[in-house]
Design an enzyme around this catalytic site. Structure first.
Site, PDB file in Angstrom:
ATOM      1  N   HIS A   3      84.474  37.138  56.335  1.00  0.00           N
ATOM      2  CA  HIS A   3      84.334  38.358  57.120  1.00  0.00           C
ATOM      3  C   HIS A   3      85.072  38.133  58.441  1.00  0.00           C
ATOM      4  O   HIS A   3      85.169  36.998  58.914  1.00  0.00           O
ATOM      5  CB  HIS A   3      82.833  38.567  57.360  1.00  0.00           C
ATOM      6  CG  HIS A   3      82.451  39.845  58.024  1.00  0.00           C
ATOM      7  ND1 HIS A   3      82.576  40.052  59.375  1.00  0.00           N
ATOM      8  CD2 HIS A   3      81.910  40.991  57.525  1.00  0.00           C
ATOM      9  CE1 HIS A   3      82.124  41.264  59.677  1.00  0.00           C
ATOM     10  NE2 HIS A   3      81.716  41.855  58.575  1.00  0.00           N
ATOM     11  N   ASP A  32      78.136  30.755  57.260  1.00  0.00           N
ATOM     12  CA  ASP A  32      77.847  32.149  57.569  1.00  0.00           C
ATOM     13  C   ASP A  32      76.936  32.669  56.451  1.00  0.00           C
ATOM     14  O   ASP A  32      77.389  32.962  55.347  1.00  0.00           O
ATOM     15  CB  ASP A  32      79.172  32.926  57.631  1.00  0.00           C
ATOM     16  CG  ASP A  32      78.940  34.419  57.801  1.00  0.00           C
ATOM     17  OD1 ASP A  32      77.766  34.852  57.822  1.00  0.00           O
ATOM     18  OD2 ASP A  32      79.944  35.157  57.896  1.00  0.00           O
ATOM     19  N   GLN A  86      75.157  37.114  54.177  1.00  0.00           N
ATOM     20  CA  GLN A  86      74.916  37.733  52.868  1.00  0.00           C
ATOM     21  C   GLN A  86      74.062  36.858  51.947  1.00  0.00           C
ATOM     22  O   GLN A  86      73.845  37.209  50.785  1.00  0.00           O
ATOM     23  CB  GLN A  86      76.248  38.063  52.168  1.00  0.00           C
ATOM     24  CG  GLN A  86      77.096  39.061  52.921  1.00  0.00           C
ATOM     25  CD  GLN A  86      76.374  40.391  53.148  1.00  0.00           C
ATOM     26  OE1 GLN A  86      75.402  40.735  52.468  1.00  0.00           O
ATOM     27  NE2 GLN A  86      76.852  41.160  54.118  1.00  0.00           N
ATOM     28  N   LYS A 120      70.298  42.944  57.974  1.00  0.00           N
ATOM     29  CA  LYS A 120      70.619  42.871  56.539  1.00  0.00           C
ATOM     30  C   LYS A 120      69.425  42.321  55.756  1.00  0.00           C
ATOM     31  O   LYS A 120      69.501  42.089  54.567  1.00  0.00           O
ATOM     32  CB  LYS A 120      71.828  41.966  56.320  1.00  0.00           C
ATOM     33  CG  LYS A 120      73.104  42.490  56.978  1.00  0.00           C
ATOM     34  CD  LYS A 120      74.261  41.550  56.726  1.00  0.00           C
ATOM     35  CE  LYS A 120      75.472  41.837  57.592  1.00  0.00           C
ATOM     36  NZ  LYS A 120      76.146  43.089  57.323  1.00  0.00           N
ATOM     37  N   CYS A 126      85.643  44.618  56.432  1.00  0.00           N
ATOM     38  CA  CYS A 126      85.872  43.578  57.465  1.00  0.00           C
ATOM     39  C   CYS A 126      86.360  42.282  56.829  1.00  0.00           C
ATOM     40  O   CYS A 126      85.951  41.178  57.245  1.00  0.00           O
ATOM     41  CB  CYS A 126      84.617  43.320  58.293  1.00  0.00           C
ATOM     42  SG  CYS A 126      84.058  44.749  59.196  1.00  0.00           S
TER      43      CYS A 126
HETATM   44  N1  PLP Z   1      79.408  37.623  57.908  1.00  0.00           N
HETATM   45  C1  PLP Z   1      79.302  38.291  56.754  1.00  0.00           C
HETATM   46  C2  PLP Z   1      79.538  37.581  55.460  1.00  0.00           C
HETATM   47  C3  PLP Z   1      78.973  39.660  56.767  1.00  0.00           C
HETATM   48  O1  PLP Z   1      78.896  40.322  55.613  1.00  0.00           O
HETATM   49  C4  PLP Z   1      78.759  40.290  58.004  1.00  0.00           C
HETATM   50  C5  PLP Z   1      78.456  41.721  58.056  1.00  0.00           C
HETATM   51  O2  PLP Z   1      78.643  42.454  57.123  1.00  0.00           O
HETATM   52  C6  PLP Z   1      78.859  39.527  59.173  1.00  0.00           C
HETATM   53  C7  PLP Z   1      79.175  38.204  59.088  1.00  0.00           C
HETATM   54  C8  PLP Z   1      78.635  40.140  60.509  1.00  0.00           C
HETATM   55  O3  PLP Z   1      77.313  40.535  60.666  1.00  0.00           O
HETATM   56  P1  PLP Z   1      76.858  41.342  61.957  1.00  0.00           P
HETATM   57  O4  PLP Z   1      77.767  42.535  62.047  1.00  0.00           O
HETATM   58  O5  PLP Z   1      75.455  41.700  61.668  1.00  0.00           O
HETATM   59  O6  PLP Z   1      77.009  40.438  63.122  1.00  0.00           O
END
Ligand code: PLP
Length: 421
Positions: free
Chosen positions: A138, A215, A218, A241, A379
Protein backbone atom coordinates in the site's frame (compact mmCIF):
# COMPACT_ATOMS: atom_id res chain seq x y z
CA UNK A 1 -34.22 -1.37 19.73
CA UNK A 2 -31.23 -3.64 19.82
CA UNK A 3 -30.26 -5.01 23.21
CA UNK A 4 -26.53 -4.49 23.50
CA UNK A 5 -26.41 -5.06 27.22
CA UNK A 6 -24.41 -8.25 26.91
CA UNK A 7 -22.21 -10.26 24.64
CA UNK A 8 -24.02 -13.48 25.54
CA UNK A 9 -25.10 -14.16 21.99
CA UNK A 10 -21.48 -14.01 20.87
CA UNK A 11 -20.19 -16.22 23.68
CA UNK A 12 -22.83 -18.78 22.92
CA UNK A 13 -22.02 -18.82 19.23
CA UNK A 14 -18.29 -19.00 19.95
CA UNK A 15 -18.84 -22.11 22.02
CA UNK A 16 -20.77 -23.61 19.10
CA UNK A 17 -17.84 -22.66 16.86
CA UNK A 18 -20.19 -21.09 14.33
CA UNK A 19 -20.96 -17.40 14.55
CA UNK A 20 -24.64 -16.48 14.50
CA UNK A 21 -24.37 -13.97 11.68
CA UNK A 22 -28.07 -13.05 11.77
CA UNK A 23 -27.64 -12.01 15.42
CA UNK A 24 -24.36 -10.25 14.73
CA UNK A 25 -25.96 -8.22 11.93
CA UNK A 26 -28.45 -6.75 14.39
CA UNK A 27 -25.57 -4.94 16.05
CA UNK A 28 -24.76 -3.08 12.82
CA UNK A 29 -27.81 -0.92 12.05
CA UNK A 30 -25.99 0.58 9.04
CA UNK A 31 -26.47 -2.77 7.30
CA UNK A 32 -30.19 -2.01 7.11
CA UNK A 33 -29.53 0.95 4.82
CA UNK A 34 -30.98 1.18 1.34
CA UNK A 35 -28.82 2.31 -1.58
CA UNK A 36 -30.61 3.33 -4.77
CA UNK A 37 -33.81 1.93 -3.26
CA UNK A 38 -32.27 -1.49 -2.68
CA UNK A 39 -31.00 -3.15 0.50
CA UNK A 40 -27.31 -2.44 0.82
CA UNK A 41 -24.66 -5.13 0.46
CA UNK A 42 -21.48 -3.75 2.05
CA UNK A 43 -18.37 -5.31 0.52
CA UNK A 44 -15.79 -2.60 1.09
CA UNK A 45 -14.52 -3.94 4.40
CA UNK A 46 -10.89 -3.81 3.35
CA UNK A 47 -11.16 -0.02 3.20
CA UNK A 48 -13.19 0.30 6.43
CA UNK A 49 -15.34 -2.17 8.28
CA UNK A 50 -18.53 -1.05 10.02
CA UNK A 51 -18.62 -0.60 13.79
CA UNK A 52 -21.01 -2.52 16.05
CA UNK A 53 -23.32 -0.65 18.43
CA UNK A 54 -21.05 -1.64 21.33
CA UNK A 55 -18.41 0.70 19.88
CA UNK A 56 -20.90 3.44 18.97
CA UNK A 57 -22.49 3.34 22.43
CA UNK A 58 -19.11 3.48 24.12
CA UNK A 59 -18.27 6.66 22.22
CA UNK A 60 -21.67 8.12 23.16
CA UNK A 61 -21.23 7.05 26.79
CA UNK A 62 -17.85 8.71 27.10
CA UNK A 63 -19.00 11.91 25.38
CA UNK A 64 -21.97 12.14 27.69
CA UNK A 65 -20.32 11.04 30.97
CA UNK A 66 -16.54 10.95 31.00
CA UNK A 67 -14.95 13.23 28.42
CA UNK A 68 -11.78 14.87 29.75
CA UNK A 69 -8.18 15.07 28.62
CA UNK A 70 -5.92 12.17 29.58
CA UNK A 71 -2.77 12.06 31.74
CA UNK A 72 -3.26 15.71 32.63
CA UNK A 73 -5.35 16.13 35.71
CA UNK A 74 -5.91 14.92 39.21
CA UNK A 75 -9.66 15.42 38.81
CA UNK A 76 -11.99 12.47 38.59
CA UNK A 77 -12.96 12.79 34.94
CA UNK A 78 -9.36 12.98 33.74
CA UNK A 79 -8.34 10.04 35.88
CA UNK A 80 -11.31 8.03 34.64
CA UNK A 81 -10.58 8.84 31.01
CA UNK A 82 -6.91 7.99 31.48
CA UNK A 83 -7.81 4.61 32.89
CA UNK A 84 -10.16 3.90 29.93
CA UNK A 85 -7.35 4.73 27.50
CA UNK A 86 -4.77 2.68 29.38
CA UNK A 87 -7.13 -0.29 29.74
CA UNK A 88 -7.46 -0.21 25.97
CA UNK A 89 -3.68 -0.26 25.63
CA UNK A 90 -3.58 -3.38 27.81
CA UNK A 91 -6.27 -4.97 25.66
CA UNK A 92 -4.26 -4.26 22.50
CA UNK A 93 -1.16 -5.73 24.14
CA UNK A 94 -3.08 -8.88 24.95
CA UNK A 95 -4.62 -9.00 21.46
CA UNK A 96 -1.22 -9.19 19.75
CA UNK A 97 0.61 -10.93 22.63
CA UNK A 98 3.19 -8.19 23.14
CA UNK A 99 5.40 -8.39 26.23
CA UNK A 100 4.52 -5.03 27.67
CA UNK A 101 2.24 -2.01 27.26
CA UNK A 102 5.41 0.02 26.74
CA UNK A 103 5.54 -1.58 23.31
CA UNK A 104 2.07 -0.34 22.31
CA UNK A 105 2.07 3.16 20.81
CA UNK A 106 -1.26 4.69 19.78
CA UNK A 107 -1.26 6.59 16.50
CA UNK A 108 -3.89 7.86 14.03
CA UNK A 109 -3.63 4.71 11.92
CA UNK A 110 -1.31 2.28 10.17
CA UNK A 111 -0.10 5.12 7.94
CA UNK A 112 0.99 7.25 10.86
CA UNK A 113 2.60 4.23 12.53
CA UNK A 114 4.78 3.62 9.46
CA UNK A 115 5.62 7.32 9.19
CA UNK A 116 6.70 7.24 12.83
CA UNK A 117 9.10 4.38 12.16
CA UNK A 118 10.37 5.91 8.90
CA UNK A 119 11.12 9.17 10.72
CA UNK A 120 12.39 7.85 14.03
CA UNK A 121 14.13 4.56 13.20
CA UNK A 122 14.82 6.10 9.79
CA UNK A 123 17.04 8.72 11.45
CA UNK A 124 19.58 5.92 12.08
CA UNK A 125 19.93 5.20 8.35
CA UNK A 126 22.68 6.74 6.26
CA UNK A 127 23.31 7.33 2.59
CA UNK A 128 23.70 4.02 0.76
CA UNK A 129 21.86 1.97 3.40
CA UNK A 130 19.28 -0.32 1.84
CA UNK A 131 15.71 -1.20 2.73
CA UNK A 132 13.48 -3.87 1.19
CA UNK A 133 9.80 -3.36 0.32
CA UNK A 134 7.50 -5.46 -1.87
CA UNK A 135 5.67 -4.57 -5.06
CA UNK A 136 2.33 -5.34 -3.39
CA UNK A 137 2.65 -2.60 -0.73
CA UNK A 138 0.00 0.00 0.00
CA UNK A 139 1.25 3.57 -0.59
CA UNK A 140 1.39 3.89 3.22
CA UNK A 141 4.34 1.49 3.16
CA UNK A 142 6.05 3.08 0.17
CA UNK A 143 5.84 6.86 0.32
CA UNK A 144 7.22 7.34 3.90
CA UNK A 145 10.32 5.41 2.78
CA UNK A 146 10.61 7.46 -0.41
CA UNK A 147 10.55 10.63 1.71
CA UNK A 148 13.34 9.11 3.80
CA UNK A 149 15.23 8.16 0.63
CA UNK A 150 15.02 11.77 -0.57
CA UNK A 151 16.24 13.04 2.82
CA UNK A 152 18.89 10.50 3.66
CA UNK A 153 19.92 8.92 0.36
CA UNK A 154 18.89 5.36 1.25
CA UNK A 155 18.25 2.78 -1.47
CA UNK A 156 14.84 1.06 -1.84
CA UNK A 157 14.75 -2.48 -3.24
CA UNK A 158 11.49 -4.11 -4.27
CA UNK A 159 10.45 -7.79 -4.04
CA UNK A 160 8.43 -9.15 -6.96
CA UNK A 161 5.38 -11.46 -7.08
CA UNK A 162 4.64 -14.58 -9.12
CA UNK A 163 1.77 -15.14 -11.55
CA UNK A 164 -0.62 -16.11 -8.71
CA UNK A 165 0.08 -12.85 -6.92
CA UNK A 166 2.21 -14.48 -4.25
CA UNK A 167 5.36 -12.91 -2.90
CA UNK A 168 8.51 -14.36 -4.48
CA UNK A 169 10.32 -15.46 -1.34
CA UNK A 170 13.54 -16.38 -3.16
CA UNK A 171 13.59 -12.92 -4.71
CA UNK A 172 13.08 -11.46 -1.20
CA UNK A 173 16.08 -13.36 0.15
CA UNK A 174 18.24 -12.48 -2.83
CA UNK A 175 17.85 -8.73 -2.21
CA UNK A 176 19.68 -8.78 1.14
CA UNK A 177 23.22 -7.39 1.18
CA UNK A 178 25.52 -6.25 3.95
CA UNK A 179 23.94 -2.79 3.54
CA UNK A 180 20.36 -3.92 4.24
CA UNK A 181 18.98 -2.28 7.39
CA UNK A 182 15.23 -2.85 7.24
CA UNK A 183 12.61 -4.97 5.46
CA UNK A 184 9.04 -3.64 5.54
CA UNK A 185 6.23 -5.72 4.07
CA UNK A 186 2.51 -6.33 4.36
CA UNK A 187 1.16 -9.38 6.15
CA UNK A 188 -1.87 -9.56 3.81
CA UNK A 189 -2.14 -7.70 0.50
CA UNK A 190 -5.06 -5.26 0.33
CA UNK A 191 -5.47 -5.99 -3.40
CA UNK A 192 -4.47 -9.61 -4.02
CA UNK A 193 -5.41 -10.94 -0.61
CA UNK A 194 -2.19 -12.97 -0.54
CA UNK A 195 -1.00 -13.88 2.95
CA UNK A 196 2.74 -13.46 2.95
CA UNK A 197 5.08 -15.98 4.65
CA UNK A 198 5.92 -13.36 7.25
CA UNK A 199 7.51 -15.74 9.76
CA UNK A 200 9.95 -17.02 7.17
CA UNK A 201 10.65 -13.41 6.19
CA UNK A 202 11.29 -12.13 9.72
CA UNK A 203 13.41 -15.15 10.52
CA UNK A 204 15.55 -14.66 7.41
CA UNK A 205 15.89 -10.93 8.15
CA UNK A 206 16.86 -11.64 11.76
CA UNK A 207 19.55 -14.08 10.65
CA UNK A 208 21.02 -11.15 8.70
CA UNK A 209 20.63 -8.66 11.57
CA UNK A 210 17.94 -6.74 9.63
CA UNK A 211 15.04 -4.98 11.35
CA UNK A 212 11.52 -5.89 10.19
CA UNK A 213 8.25 -3.98 10.00
CA UNK A 214 5.03 -5.84 9.21
CA UNK A 215 2.11 -3.83 7.86
CA UNK A 216 -0.75 -5.75 9.44
CA UNK A 217 -3.57 -3.40 8.35
CA UNK A 218 -5.23 -6.23 6.40
CA UNK A 219 -4.24 -9.07 8.72
CA UNK A 220 -5.22 -7.87 12.19
CA UNK A 221 -8.99 -7.92 11.37
CA UNK A 222 -8.84 -11.56 10.24
CA UNK A 223 -5.85 -13.49 11.62
CA UNK A 224 -4.55 -14.14 15.11
CA UNK A 225 -1.51 -11.93 15.54
CA UNK A 226 1.25 -12.94 17.93
CA UNK A 227 4.12 -10.51 17.64
CA UNK A 228 6.38 -12.72 19.75
CA UNK A 229 5.78 -15.70 17.51
CA UNK A 230 6.19 -13.54 14.39
CA UNK A 231 9.43 -12.22 15.89
CA UNK A 232 9.03 -8.90 14.08
CA UNK A 233 10.44 -5.59 15.31
CA UNK A 234 7.43 -3.47 14.34
CA UNK A 235 3.81 -4.38 13.59
CA UNK A 236 1.20 -1.78 12.57
CA UNK A 237 -2.57 -1.72 12.10
CA UNK A 238 -5.67 0.54 12.08
CA UNK A 239 -8.74 0.30 14.31
CA UNK A 240 -11.22 1.34 11.62
CA UNK A 241 -10.58 -1.87 9.66
CA UNK A 242 -11.25 -3.90 12.85
CA UNK A 243 -14.82 -2.80 13.70
CA UNK A 244 -13.33 0.09 15.67
CA UNK A 245 -13.41 3.88 15.41
CA UNK A 246 -11.58 5.85 12.72
CA UNK A 247 -8.56 7.94 13.73
CA UNK A 248 -6.92 5.27 15.89
CA UNK A 249 -3.99 3.05 15.00
CA UNK A 250 -1.31 1.02 16.69
CA UNK A 251 2.41 0.74 16.40
CA UNK A 252 3.83 -2.28 18.16
CA UNK A 253 7.58 -1.87 18.58
CA UNK A 254 10.13 -4.11 20.23
CA UNK A 255 10.97 -2.37 23.50
CA UNK A 256 14.74 -2.51 23.07
CA UNK A 257 14.41 -0.70 19.73
CA UNK A 258 11.78 1.84 20.81
CA UNK A 259 14.01 2.77 23.74
CA UNK A 260 16.85 3.69 21.41
CA UNK A 261 14.70 5.54 18.90
CA UNK A 262 14.34 9.34 19.14
CA UNK A 263 10.89 10.93 19.46
CA UNK A 264 9.20 11.70 16.17
CA UNK A 265 6.89 14.59 17.08
CA UNK A 266 7.33 17.03 19.96
CA UNK A 267 4.71 18.53 22.25
CA UNK A 268 2.73 17.78 25.37
CA UNK A 269 2.55 14.25 26.81
CA UNK A 270 5.86 13.10 25.33
CA UNK A 271 8.14 15.02 27.70
CA UNK A 272 9.56 14.57 31.17
CA UNK A 273 11.11 18.01 31.86
CA UNK A 274 11.17 20.97 29.50
CA UNK A 275 13.50 23.93 29.89
CA UNK A 276 14.60 26.24 27.10
CA UNK A 277 18.16 24.86 27.02
CA UNK A 278 17.14 21.21 27.25
CA UNK A 279 14.19 18.80 27.26
CA UNK A 280 14.02 15.23 28.49
CA UNK A 281 11.45 12.80 27.21
CA UNK A 282 8.76 10.67 28.77
CA UNK A 283 9.08 6.91 29.17
CA UNK A 284 7.67 4.47 26.64
CA UNK A 285 5.19 4.50 25.07
CA UNK A 286 4.42 8.18 25.76
CA UNK A 287 7.67 9.35 24.20
CA UNK A 288 5.97 8.67 20.87
CA UNK A 289 2.54 10.10 21.69
CA UNK A 290 2.86 13.88 21.38
CA UNK A 291 -0.25 15.98 21.99
CA UNK A 292 -3.78 14.95 22.87
CA UNK A 293 -4.55 11.53 21.41
CA UNK A 294 -7.97 10.42 20.19
CA UNK A 295 -8.58 9.09 23.70
CA UNK A 296 -12.28 8.43 23.13
CA UNK A 297 -11.57 6.49 19.94
CA UNK A 298 -8.81 4.59 21.73
CA UNK A 299 -11.12 3.70 24.62
CA UNK A 300 -13.87 2.59 22.24
CA UNK A 301 -11.39 0.45 20.28
CA UNK A 302 -11.30 -1.90 23.25
CA UNK A 303 -15.01 -2.64 22.62
CA UNK A 304 -14.15 -3.62 19.04
CA UNK A 305 -11.42 -5.96 20.29
CA UNK A 306 -13.88 -7.44 22.77
CA UNK A 307 -16.31 -7.98 19.89
CA UNK A 308 -13.63 -9.79 17.84
CA UNK A 309 -12.40 -11.85 20.80
CA UNK A 310 -15.88 -12.95 21.76
CA UNK A 311 -16.59 -14.35 18.31
CA UNK A 312 -13.05 -15.68 17.92
CA UNK A 313 -10.61 -14.91 15.11
CA UNK A 314 -10.51 -18.49 13.76
CA UNK A 315 -14.32 -18.42 13.44
CA UNK A 316 -14.22 -14.98 11.82
CA UNK A 317 -11.59 -16.06 9.32
CA UNK A 318 -13.41 -19.29 8.51
CA UNK A 319 -16.72 -17.53 7.91
CA UNK A 320 -15.21 -14.75 5.79
CA UNK A 321 -13.16 -17.16 3.69
CA UNK A 322 -16.17 -19.40 3.06
CA UNK A 323 -17.99 -16.38 1.63
CA UNK A 324 -14.92 -15.23 -0.27
CA UNK A 325 -14.43 -18.64 -1.94
CA UNK A 326 -18.16 -18.83 -2.78
CA UNK A 327 -17.96 -15.41 -4.41
CA UNK A 328 -14.83 -16.36 -6.34
CA UNK A 329 -16.58 -19.47 -7.62
CA UNK A 330 -19.55 -17.37 -8.73
CA UNK A 331 -17.34 -14.82 -10.47
CA UNK A 332 -15.39 -17.50 -12.33
CA UNK A 333 -18.62 -18.61 -13.99
CA UNK A 334 -19.17 -15.14 -15.50
CA UNK A 335 -17.57 -14.92 -18.97
CA UNK A 336 -14.92 -12.20 -19.28
CA UNK A 337 -14.17 -11.89 -15.56
CA UNK A 338 -10.55 -12.23 -14.46
CA UNK A 339 -9.56 -12.53 -10.80
CA UNK A 340 -6.24 -11.05 -9.63
CA UNK A 341 -4.70 -12.87 -6.67
CA UNK A 342 -4.99 -16.64 -6.82
CA UNK A 343 -2.97 -17.63 -3.77
CA UNK A 344 -4.40 -20.57 -1.80
CA UNK A 345 -3.31 -18.64 1.31
CA UNK A 346 -5.37 -15.50 1.20
CA UNK A 347 -7.51 -13.08 3.17
CA UNK A 348 -11.17 -12.33 2.33
CA UNK A 349 -10.47 -10.01 -0.60
CA UNK A 350 -11.28 -10.47 -4.30
CA UNK A 351 -9.87 -8.18 -6.95
CA UNK A 352 -11.29 -8.65 -10.43
CA UNK A 353 -11.87 -7.04 -13.80
CA UNK A 354 -14.19 -7.50 -16.74
CA UNK A 355 -12.21 -7.82 -19.94
CA UNK A 356 -12.51 -4.62 -21.99
CA UNK A 357 -14.36 -2.66 -19.28
CA UNK A 358 -13.07 0.02 -16.92
CA UNK A 359 -13.33 -0.92 -13.22
CA UNK A 360 -15.23 2.32 -12.45
CA UNK A 361 -18.03 1.38 -14.86
CA UNK A 362 -18.46 -1.99 -13.20
CA UNK A 363 -18.32 -0.40 -9.75
CA UNK A 364 -20.96 2.19 -10.68
CA UNK A 365 -23.30 -0.46 -12.03
CA UNK A 366 -22.89 -2.49 -8.84
CA UNK A 367 -23.63 0.59 -6.71
CA UNK A 368 -26.84 1.15 -8.68
CA UNK A 369 -27.88 -2.28 -7.44
CA UNK A 370 -26.98 -1.53 -3.82
CA UNK A 371 -23.67 -3.39 -3.85
CA UNK A 372 -20.83 -1.35 -2.33
CA UNK A 373 -17.46 -2.44 -3.71
CA UNK A 374 -14.21 -0.56 -4.19
CA UNK A 375 -12.81 0.39 -7.58
CA UNK A 376 -9.46 1.88 -8.57
CA UNK A 377 -5.83 1.36 -7.70
CA UNK A 378 -6.52 0.77 -3.97
CA UNK A 379 -3.49 2.91 -3.02
CA UNK A 380 -1.25 0.34 -4.70
CA UNK A 381 -0.24 2.02 -7.95
CA UNK A 382 3.10 0.20 -8.28
CA UNK A 383 1.23 -3.12 -8.04
CA UNK A 384 -1.22 -2.00 -10.74
CA UNK A 385 1.73 -1.09 -12.95
CA UNK A 386 3.29 -4.51 -12.27
CA UNK A 387 0.01 -6.21 -13.24
CA UNK A 388 -0.38 -3.93 -16.28
CA UNK A 389 -3.89 -2.77 -15.34
CA UNK A 390 -5.40 0.60 -14.38
CA UNK A 391 -7.12 -0.76 -11.29
CA UNK A 392 -9.53 -3.45 -10.19
CA UNK A 393 -12.96 -3.89 -8.69
CA UNK A 394 -12.52 -5.19 -5.15
CA UNK A 395 -15.00 -7.02 -2.97
CA UNK A 396 -14.01 -7.78 0.62
CA UNK A 397 -15.80 -9.57 3.42
CA UNK A 398 -16.37 -9.14 7.15
CA UNK A 399 -18.01 -11.24 9.85
CA UNK A 400 -21.43 -9.62 9.27
CA UNK A 401 -21.60 -10.53 5.58
CA UNK A 402 -23.76 -13.52 4.70
CA UNK A 403 -24.54 -15.87 1.83
CA UNK A 404 -27.31 -13.58 0.64
CA UNK A 405 -24.71 -10.82 0.23
CA UNK A 406 -22.66 -13.16 -1.95
CA UNK A 407 -25.71 -14.11 -4.04
CA UNK A 408 -26.68 -10.43 -4.48
CA UNK A 409 -23.09 -9.53 -5.39
CA UNK A 410 -22.87 -12.27 -8.02
CA UNK A 411 -26.24 -11.54 -9.62
CA UNK A 412 -25.50 -7.78 -9.64
CA UNK A 413 -22.17 -8.49 -11.34
CA UNK A 414 -23.90 -10.72 -13.90
CA UNK A 415 -26.33 -7.89 -14.68
CA UNK A 416 -23.54 -5.30 -14.89
CA UNK A 417 -21.50 -7.54 -17.19
CA UNK A 418 -24.53 -8.07 -19.45
CA UNK A 419 -24.87 -4.27 -19.77
CA UNK A 420 -21.15 -3.64 -20.34
CA UNK A 421 -20.65 -6.48 -22.79
N1 PLP B 1 -1.57 -0.81 4.72
C1 PLP B 1 -2.49 -1.56 4.10
C2 PLP B 1 -2.14 -2.93 3.63
C3 PLP B 1 -3.79 -1.04 3.89
O1 PLP B 1 -4.69 -1.78 3.25
C4 PLP B 1 -4.07 0.26 4.35
C5 PLP B 1 -5.39 0.84 4.11
O2 PLP B 1 -6.17 0.39 3.31
C6 PLP B 1 -3.07 0.97 5.02
C7 PLP B 1 -1.85 0.41 5.19
C8 PLP B 1 -3.33 2.35 5.53
O3 PLP B 1 -4.25 2.34 6.56
P1 PLP B 1 -4.79 3.70 7.18
O4 PLP B 1 -5.31 4.50 6.03
O5 PLP B 1 -5.85 3.26 8.11
O6 PLP B 1 -3.65 4.36 7.85
Amino acid sequence: MIDISSYDYLRQSASERKPDVAEIRKHFPILERQIEGKPMVYLDNTATSQAPMEVVREIERIYTHSRANVHRGVHTLSQEMTSFQEESRERVREFINADSIEEIVFTRGATESINLVANSFGSFLKEGDEIILTVMEHHANIVPWQLLRDRAGIVIKVVDINSRGELDIENFKSLFTEKTRLASFCHVSNVLGSINPVKEMTSFARSRGVVTLIDGAQAAPHLKIDVKDLDCDFYVFSAHKMYGPSGVGVLYGRKSLLEKMPPWQGGGEMISIVTFPHTTFADLPFKFEAGTPDYIGIAAFSKALEFINDIGLPEIEKHEMTLCRMAEEGLRKIPGIKIYGESPEKGPVISFLLEGAHPYDLGMLLDKQGVEVRTGHHCAMPLMERLGIPGTVRASFAIYNNEEDVARFISATQRAVAILS
